[in-house]
Design a protein around this motif. Sequence first.
Motif, PDB file in Angstrom:
ATOM      1  N   ASN A  78       7.418   3.190  41.782  1.00 15.45           N
ATOM      2  CA  ASN A  78       7.779   2.286  40.691  1.00 15.45           C
ATOM      3  C   ASN A  78       8.798   1.224  41.079  1.00 15.45           C
ATOM      4  O   ASN A  78       9.579   0.768  40.245  1.00 15.45           O
ATOM      5  N   GLN A  79       8.789   0.811  42.333  1.00 13.62           N
ATOM      6  CA  GLN A  79       9.600  -0.348  42.692  1.00 13.62           C
ATOM      7  C   GLN A  79       9.023  -1.609  42.048  1.00 13.62           C
ATOM      8  O   GLN A  79       9.751  -2.532  41.731  1.00 13.62           O
ATOM      9  N   ASP A  80       7.685  -1.616  41.883  1.00 14.05           N
ATOM     10  CA  ASP A  80       7.019  -2.703  41.153  1.00 14.05           C
ATOM     11  C   ASP A  80       6.142  -2.118  40.046  1.00 14.05           C
ATOM     12  O   ASP A  80       5.111  -2.667  39.699  1.00 14.05           O
ATOM     13  N   PHE A  81       6.558  -0.981  39.532  1.00 11.51           N
ATOM     14  CA  PHE A  81       5.962  -0.338  38.360  1.00 11.51           C
ATOM     15  C   PHE A  81       4.442  -0.244  38.415  1.00 11.51           C
ATOM     16  O   PHE A  81       3.724  -0.770  37.578  1.00 11.51           O
ATOM     17  N   GLY A  82       3.991   0.433  39.456  1.00 11.26           N
ATOM     18  CA  GLY A  82       2.575   0.743  39.574  1.00 11.26           C
ATOM     19  C   GLY A  82       1.811  -0.135  40.527  1.00 11.26           C
ATOM     20  O   GLY A  82       0.724   0.244  40.988  1.00 11.26           O
ATOM     21  N   PHE A  83       2.340  -1.300  40.855  1.00  9.51           N
ATOM     22  CA  PHE A  83       1.648  -2.176  41.791  1.00  9.51           C
ATOM     23  C   PHE A  83       2.016  -1.836  43.239  1.00  9.51           C
ATOM     24  O   PHE A  83       1.506  -2.455  44.166  1.00  9.51           O
ATOM     25  N   ASP A  84       2.904  -0.864  43.414  1.00 10.63           N
ATOM     26  CA  ASP A  84       3.236  -0.312  44.731  1.00 10.63           C
ATOM     27  C   ASP A  84       2.770   1.147  44.726  1.00 10.63           C
ATOM     28  O   ASP A  84       3.448   2.017  44.226  1.00 10.63           O
ATOM     29  N   VAL A  85       1.592   1.385  45.269  1.00  5.19           N
ATOM     30  CA  VAL A  85       0.934   2.689  45.118  1.00  5.19           C
ATOM     31  C   VAL A  85       1.191   3.564  46.339  1.00  5.19           C
ATOM     32  O   VAL A  85       0.977   3.143  47.478  1.00  5.19           O
ATOM     33  N   SER A  86       1.623   4.801  46.080  1.00  2.59           N
ATOM     34  CA  SER A  86       1.828   5.755  47.177  1.00  2.59           C
ATOM     35  C   SER A  86       0.640   6.688  47.342  1.00  2.59           C
ATOM     36  O   SER A  86       0.439   7.254  48.408  1.00  2.59           O
ATOM     37  N   ASP A  87      -0.167   6.867  46.285  1.00  5.55           N
ATOM     38  CA  ASP A  87      -1.356   7.723  46.365  1.00  5.55           C
ATOM     39  C   ASP A  87      -2.385   7.236  45.357  1.00  5.55           C
ATOM     40  O   ASP A  87      -2.211   7.392  44.151  1.00  5.55           O
ATOM     41  N   PHE A  88      -3.468   6.652  45.867  1.00  9.23           N
ATOM     42  CA  PHE A  88      -4.506   6.088  45.003  1.00  9.23           C
ATOM     43  C   PHE A  88      -5.385   7.150  44.355  1.00  9.23           C
ATOM     44  O   PHE A  88      -6.211   6.845  43.500  1.00  9.23           O
ATOM     45  N   TYR A  89      -5.243   8.398  44.764  1.00  7.55           N
ATOM     46  CA  TYR A  89      -6.107   9.457  44.252  1.00  7.55           C
ATOM     47  C   TYR A  89      -5.427  10.327  43.201  1.00  7.55           C
ATOM     48  O   TYR A  89      -5.994  11.340  42.783  1.00  7.55           O
ATOM     49  N   SER A  90      -4.226   9.967  42.780  1.00  4.78           N
ATOM     50  CA  SER A  90      -3.539  10.786  41.783  1.00  4.78           C
ATOM     51  C   SER A  90      -2.872   9.905  40.734  1.00  4.78           C
ATOM     52  O   SER A  90      -2.705   8.697  40.919  1.00  4.78           O
ATOM     53  N   ILE A  91      -2.488  10.531  39.629  1.00  7.66           N
ATOM     54  CA  ILE A  91      -1.891   9.836  38.496  1.00  7.66           C
ATOM     55  C   ILE A  91      -0.369   9.840  38.633  1.00  7.66           C
ATOM     56  O   ILE A  91       0.231  10.849  39.020  1.00  7.66           O
ATOM     57  N   GLN A  92       0.257   8.714  38.307  1.00 12.56           N
ATOM     58  CA  GLN A  92       1.714   8.656  38.271  1.00 12.56           C
ATOM     59  C   GLN A  92       2.241   9.645  37.232  1.00 12.56           C
ATOM     60  O   GLN A  92       1.832   9.594  36.061  1.00 12.56           O
ATOM     61  N   PRO A  93       3.119  10.586  37.624  1.00 15.34           N
ATOM     62  CA  PRO A  93       3.598  11.615  36.678  1.00 15.34           C
ATOM     63  C   PRO A  93       4.206  11.057  35.398  1.00 15.34           C
ATOM     64  O   PRO A  93       4.113  11.713  34.342  1.00 15.34           O
ATOM     65  N   ASP A  94       4.824   9.874  35.453  1.00 16.22           N
ATOM     66  CA  ASP A  94       5.341   9.262  34.222  1.00 16.22           C
ATOM     67  C   ASP A  94       4.249   9.121  33.172  1.00 16.22           C
ATOM     68  O   ASP A  94       4.524   9.139  31.967  1.00 16.22           O
ATOM     69  N   TYR A  95       2.997   8.937  33.636  1.00 14.48           N
ATOM     70  CA  TYR A  95       1.891   8.665  32.723  1.00 14.48           C
ATOM     71  C   TYR A  95       1.090   9.913  32.362  1.00 14.48           C
ATOM     72  O   TYR A  95       0.230   9.850  31.491  1.00 14.48           O
ATOM     73  N   GLY A  96       1.335  11.029  33.055  1.00 13.12           N
ATOM     74  CA  GLY A  96       0.623  12.252  32.731  1.00 13.12           C
ATOM     75  C   GLY A  96      -0.063  12.861  33.933  1.00 13.12           C
ATOM     76  O   GLY A  96       0.371  12.694  35.077  1.00 13.12           O
ATOM     77  N   THR A  97      -1.152  13.541  33.697  1.00 15.74           N
ATOM     78  CA  THR A  97      -1.880  14.281  34.722  1.00 15.74           C
ATOM     79  C   THR A  97      -3.324  13.803  34.807  1.00 15.74           C
ATOM     80  O   THR A  97      -3.795  13.045  33.954  1.00 15.74           O
ATOM     81  N   MET A  98      -4.021  14.294  35.831  1.00 15.20           N
ATOM     82  CA  MET A  98      -5.436  13.962  35.946  1.00 15.20           C
ATOM     83  C   MET A  98      -6.202  14.511  34.748  1.00 15.20           C
ATOM     84  O   MET A  98      -7.157  13.888  34.264  1.00 15.20           O
ATOM     85  N   GLU A  99      -5.791  15.684  34.250  1.00 14.45           N
ATOM     86  CA  GLU A  99      -6.444  16.249  33.070  1.00 14.45           C
ATOM     87  C   GLU A  99      -6.264  15.332  31.858  1.00 14.45           C
ATOM     88  O   GLU A  99      -7.191  15.170  31.056  1.00 14.45           O
TER      89      GLU A  99
END
Length: 578
Positions: A78-99
């Motif tokens: 979140n240095q650029d709030f989602g536009f800096d991605v560390s893992d394209f295969y998972s959901i940002q925990p701030d936003y929830g889970t894959m479920e």
Amino acid sequence: MLMILPVLFAAVDGRYENVNVKLDWWENAVFYLIYPRSFMDSDGDGIGDINGITSRLDYLKDLGVDAAWLSPIYRSPNQDFGFDVSDFYSIQPDYGTMEDFEQLLKKANEINMKIVLELVPNHTSNESEWFIKSSNKDEYYHDWFVWENGHLDAQGRRRPPNNWISVFRKSAWQYSPIRDQYYLNQFGVTQPDLNFRNPVVEEEIKNILKYWLEKGVAGFSMNSVNYIFEVDKDLYGGIYPDEPATGKPGLGPDDYDYLDHIYTKDHEENYDLISQFREVFDALTLRDNLTRVLITEAYTSIKNAVRYYGDGMRSDAHIPFNFALIEDLNKESDARDIKYAVDKWLTYKPLRQPANWGIGSLDKSRVASRFRPKLVDAFNMLVLLLPGIAITYMGEEIGMTNGFVTWTKTMDPLACNTDDPVNFVKVSRDPYRTPFQWSNGKNAGFSNAEKTWLPLADGYQHINVEKQRSAVRSHYQVYRSLTNLRSRPAFRLGGYQSLALTKNVFAFKRWYNDDAYVVVMNVGKSYQVVNLTAFDLIFGQLEVEVSSVHSSRTFSDDIHATFLDLAADEALVLRMQV
């Protein structure tokens, strides 16, 4: 998927004859762009999330939205709030889970709504596993990013490879002591550019697209696509050349517009790559006959932008985002400027490709602030009733205004990188990303937290969904009326003609057979009188279908074509009586 739409019977004065026309789901769709961090908070942490979006899908359905388009939701520092991605295969925990995301897809499917994700293929986060391994010269990831040696100046100080500047200001090269090289970052220093001259990188991005499309995502918007490739340094003896100065006054060597970016954007390879990505989408479409839509976003010239449609022999994007109404219009624009902006896209785009229209985004000032609050309805009429696809940024349907975010509360790295507590407001995008205004209650109904991630915009007590849904006349009610109109053949399939009737009055005609409408908007600050018979076959009486909130007219009021008096900022949708 190409589908035959239901037969439309005589819904208005017997003039809707059977209309069976093949249209794909996206070709006349309303896309609703959501910045998830600011839409709806379900767990009280002050940050919007996926469950919050799920809880509001019925609102979008009622509004007339066909597809919800989500800004990046992948794992990120979140240095650029989602536009800096560390893992394209998972959901940002701030936003929830894959479920949580799978539940969102399930709910959307139940109400026949599509979910579109956003991806920035140009870069990752500097905290991604890919970059960390590349920094450590891992054999497999060694050249996944753009690495270069620097040089020593006359004083023995380490310097970047060349003069390239980041979009976020300052050098586009950042030194990595671990690798003892510089990496390219065309945006923030935490966003290293991927090296797409490595075919393994291209394949990995394709795998990411497949992963989410297989989950049920209906498409992707690919952001900043014109930055993906830099010039091939092998053409310049293995050295990336300096970019020339623009000579624009008032700029310094840290400012992005100080240079003409001939080596870092708009290269031919970008179009070839998008064509490769399109094949991923089309392969799935062939399998189950449901189109997955590819949207491209590129701030560039009109000629470059429309090339993302493809060249006739090759398919690229379904929807190259049209920035004309966002980039080319401002407070000083008049009816002639609007006509010019609209006509430009219709002229340059391929003849048989659908146009698309948007007037807001999470990077640009809101309509009510960029123009005037009273013009919100007029611009929503433009977006929703011009031929083609409509794209609405969240909050434009209720006329949200820009917020004010102080220097101490500023989150946007573009603003923070100015190092200027006075002039940062000129570039900050935070004012357009403030929390969505659902009600006049605590935190505008966005969250029950004590503090939201960005402060609320002033005026939410009066500008909110709850108040506007219960009102007889409101921006929300106008918006709903407009999305209802879109189902009529004149707007879904019909012809188009536009005129600047005066300096301040822009109008356009939509028609199908003898079912004709005129949309007219006074963008001036004074009373205007116009004659609508300037349009072909418009004469006699017309009646009001939709009127802007501050108009004195209401539904079914009669208008004579030869004499229409318009108040300042008044906008109307009129139907020809035959």
